[in-house]
Design an enzyme around this catalytic site. Structure first.
Site, PDB file in Angstrom:
ATOM      1  N   CYS A 109       0.858  -1.180   0.000  1.00 42.42           N
ATOM      2  CA  CYS A 109       0.000   0.000   0.000  1.00 42.42           C
ATOM      3  C   CYS A 109       0.892   1.228   0.000  1.00 42.42           C
ATOM      4  CB  CYS A 109      -0.936   0.011   1.200  1.00 42.42           C
ATOM      5  SG  CYS A 109      -2.025   1.464   1.250  1.00 42.42           S
TER       6      CYS A 109
ATOM      7  N   HIS B  64      -2.181  -4.855 -10.473  1.00 38.67           N
ATOM      8  CA  HIS B  64      -3.013  -3.783 -11.026  1.00 38.67           C
ATOM      9  C   HIS B  64      -3.276  -4.023 -12.506  1.00 38.67           C
ATOM     10  CE1 HIS B  64      -2.905  -0.804  -7.688  1.00 38.67           C
ATOM     11  NE2 HIS B  64      -1.837  -1.503  -7.359  1.00 38.67           N
TER      12      HIS B  64
ATOM     13  N   GLU C  92     -10.152  -0.292  -5.623  1.00 47.21           N
ATOM     14  CA  GLU C  92      -9.122  -1.017  -4.898  1.00 47.21           C
ATOM     15  C   GLU C  92      -9.634  -2.381  -4.460  1.00 47.21           C
ATOM     16  OE1 GLU C  92      -5.767  -0.034  -1.492  1.00 47.21           O
ATOM     17  OE2 GLU C  92      -7.229   1.489  -2.103  1.00 47.21           O
TER      18      GLU C  92
ATOM     19  N   CYS D 251      -4.734   5.943  -4.303  1.00 50.24           N
ATOM     20  CA  CYS D 251      -4.083   4.637  -4.244  1.00 50.24           C
ATOM     21  C   CYS D 251      -2.656   4.815  -4.737  1.00 50.24           C
ATOM     22  CB  CYS D 251      -4.834   3.618  -5.099  1.00 50.24           C
ATOM     23  SG  CYS D 251      -4.067   1.976  -5.110  1.00 50.24           S
TER      24      CYS D 251
ATOM     25  N   GLY E 269      -1.533   2.137  -7.141  1.00 54.67           N
ATOM     26  CA  GLY E 269      -2.227   2.349  -8.405  1.00 54.67           C
ATOM     27  C   GLY E 269      -1.585   3.457  -9.217  1.00 54.67           C
TER      28      GLY E 269
END
Length: 269
Positions: free
Chosen positions: A74, A151, A200, A209, A212
């Site tokens: 994260c 992703h 997410e 994010c 991301g």
């Protein structure tokens, strides 16, 4: 057992941080993480962050999504943890060891090297992850990148025009992605700027994010659409992403401590 916590956020992506580096806490499980993260009956957060001792880095960071599932990485939480720690550190995650450094009310994070092989994402069968021969309801030919977590990225003329709250869950749980997937919808503004919205995995629509932003920027760079340093604008604000010549991704952006408190472990266990 009374447990202290710190509530933090990065561009509105919010976290409850529990620090078990000096004194251990009871074992964290999916049900407890989900109960703490519940915004109506718990403390409330997008992700629960658990800091623990590490044998391979300065400390370990474990990440539990709003639904209680444990995930590998994260980016926004990494910046928040850097701010909380107060100095540069190497941090063990399930997605690999990252380097964090507090900076100007936020942090810079060395997110490591991206992975592009189909089995590193992973996807269910061999394919080119630069332009995948798949699509969902008009979203076609995405790319896929693993930046500690998986992703999929779609480029569209207007990211706000896509009903991400409807199509995000469908793509996240598609059998093509055996470990589920984070869904990124991006618009190239110019060669230094990307606009991005993210569904997410395990958390849903999010204001920001970090992984991301990293995955989307690197994928746009691979396709030659942007320079090697870009600003990624999410609903919560901007992140600066760079992909250096040594193949490492660097993310810089803000992080904020909201408040501190404590709770009885038995109320959520």
């Amino acid at each position: 057992m009374r447990v202290d916590f710190t509530k933090m956020h990065g561009l509105g992506n919010d976290f409850v941080v529990l620090d078990a580096r000096a004194a251990p806490l009871p074992a964290m499980d999916e049900a407890t993480a989900r109960a703490i993260a519940d915004r109506r009956t718990g403390i409330g957060c997008d992700q629960l962050i658990l800091l623990e001792p590490s044998d391979t880095a300065d400390f370990r960071m474990r990440i539990f999504n709003h639904d209680g599932s444990e995930v590998e990485a994260c980016g926004n939480a990494s910046r928040a943890v850097a701010l909380l720690h107060g100095s540069a550190a190497r941090v063990e995650t399930s997605g690999g060891v990252i380097a964090v450094e507090p900076r100007n009310g936020g942090a810079s994070v060395d997110m490591g090297e991206p992975r592009f092989d189909w089995d590193a994402i992973p996807v269910a069968y061999a394919m080119d992850t630069l332009r995948m021969p798949v699509g969902w309801e008009g979203l076609e030919a995405p790319g896929a990148v693993n930046v500690g977590n998986p992703h999929v990225i779609f480029f569209v003329p207007d990211t706000d025009a896509i009903p991400l709250g409807e199509i995000g869950p469908e793509i996240e749980s598609d059998p093509l992605f055996p470990e589920r997937i984070n869904v990124n919808i991006a618009t190239i503004v110019d060669r230094q700027h990307i606009r991005l919205r993210v569904w997410e995995r395990g958390a849903g629509l999010t204001r920001a994010c970090g992984t991301g932003a990293c995955a989307t920027a690197v994928h746009a760079m691979r396709r030659g659409l942007v320079e090697r340093e870009v600003t990624v604008t999410l609903p919560g604000g901007d992140l600066e992403i760079a992909w250096d010549e040594g193949n490492r991704i660097h993310m810089t952006g803000p992080a904020t401590e909201s408040f501190r408190g404590s709770f009885e472990w038995g109320d959520f266990a």
